[in-house]
Design an enzyme around this catalytic site. Structure first.
Site: not given
Ligand code: GLA
Length: 376
Positions: A121, A157, A169
């Site tokens: 998520l 990231e 995301d």
């Protein structure tokens, strides 16, 4: 959560800061398409990371994570990222803003969240975009545009966490809008909000709570397969590939690369089909495409696992309209489109049967499409 964060802030730093939040995300369809220049169809959800933040007049950042009960301090000029994974996300966001010529000064922060970790998520994107949004507001007069905020999270990231992810995301977390999904074209970065109306149905996540170790970075390996095939085809990304062109080079690439690329080519079309179907209110087609995506992610892209395939089987047997693994894969959740009249029956069957086989119940999260990054 807000109250606990405020109390901790008062206890540790005295007084109060400004409260910001950002959200986790779901993705209705369009998996592993973002880094291939394809389409995705995500939305932000009502699971958030919240942070109380205040400039402290130094060049030091002091952050306390309520959930992990841990304190980290780092200097903005320091070269080495903190050892704690959660702090690397915040360190990375600071560094990426500075790298782009933005302004970050020392600050104190306390944060907490209710985005389940490792469930697919995007708790990490929620954390990144919460801090990116906040530091833009506190130190840059909101001069950094929203796409850049998403890219700051994505670069975090890449450069500090070793995941060569796409933009989905962070985009969803920054741009999320209550009651709307967003179709993003990851090549042109054009996006469109779609009101999310699924009369007679509910969307629910079933969390296997399985986290398979990502030894050898299988996510990055999937991306490399796609890049190899694109290079072979002489195109920038698989967005421009067709099934015919892929079949023509079948003998020159590995079987594994062939199936990875085949999935991506099919998936980019499925996103468009699902958007159309949603606009017509045709939940049956949306659901059928979701099952096709699951099949492709499991057999061709190979990012599923036994537990997720089992959740998908149960959904199919219960007559659930659509069900598929969601997110990067290798564990986490399935997303399920369920008719209201079988909802309770599905939840009790999936809970009971999964528990019977694996000895623990899956977690159930009804999906509520909510706002992304904001000041509270
Ligand atoms: C992870 C990545 C995203 C995307 C999905 C798969 O969530 O962070 O960029 O690639 O996997 O669709």
């Amino acid at each position: 959560m807000e109250k606990t964060i405020k109390q901790e802030f008062e206890k540790r730093f005295g007084g109060e800061g400004t409260m910001y939040a950002s959200a986790g995300r779901i993705n209705l369809i369009g998996e592993h398409t973002d880094y291939n220049g394809g389409f995705v169809f995500p939305g932000a959800i009502d699971k958030v990371i919240m942070a109380d933040i205040r400039p402290n007049g130094t060049d030091k950042v002091r952050v306390f994570s309520v959930d992990i009960n841990e304190n980290v301090e780092f200097g903005l000029e320091e070269k080495d990222a903190p050892a704690q994974q959660w702090a690397r996300y915040i360190f990375g966001v600071c560094r990426e803003i500075i790298k782009r010529g933005g302004n970050v000064k020392g600050f104190d922060a306390v944060f907490a969240g209710n985005v389940p970790l490792g469930a697919g998520l995007s708790s990490s994107a929620a954390l990144e975009s919460c801090f990116a949004f906040a530091l833009n507001d506190l130190f840059n007069g909101n001069s950094i545009d929203k796409f850049e905020l998403a890219k700051i999270g994505q670069s975090t990231e890449h450069n500090y966490c070793g995941v060569n992810c796409g933009i989905m995301d962070q985009f969803a977390s920054v741009f999320g809008k209550k009651g709307h999904l967003m179709r993003l074209d990851c090549r042109s970065m054009e996006y469109e909000y779609f009101p999310f109306n699924i009369t007679g149905h509910k969307l629910v996540l079933v969390d296997s709570q399985v986290k398979h170790a990502l030894v050898d970075s299988p996510y990055n390996k999937r991306r490399q397969s796609c890049e190899r095939v694109a290079a072979k085809l002489g195109i920038d990304t698989l967005r421009d590939a067709t099934k015919e062109a892929l079949d023509a080079i079948k003998g020159e690439i590995s079987a594994e690369d062939y199936f990875r690329a085949k999935f991506v080519i099919e998936e980019k079309q499925r996103v468009l089909d699902v958007c159309d179907a949603l606009q017509r209110g045709d939940c049956e087609t949306v659901g059928r495409k979701m099952y096709e995506t699951h099949e492709g992610l499991s057999k061709d892209y190979e990012v599923s696992c036994e537990e997720l395939d089992y959740l998908n089987d149960i959904a199919r047997r219960c007559g659930v309209t659509g069900s598929r693994i969601m997110g990067g894969g290798f564990g986490g959740c399935t997303i399920n489109l369920v008719k209201n009249d079988i909802y309770d029956q599905f939840i009790s069957t999936v809970t009971h049967e999964f528990n019977g086989r694996y000895g623990h119940e899956p977690k159930i999260y009804p999906v509520i499409i909510s706002d992304g990054a904001h000041k509270c």
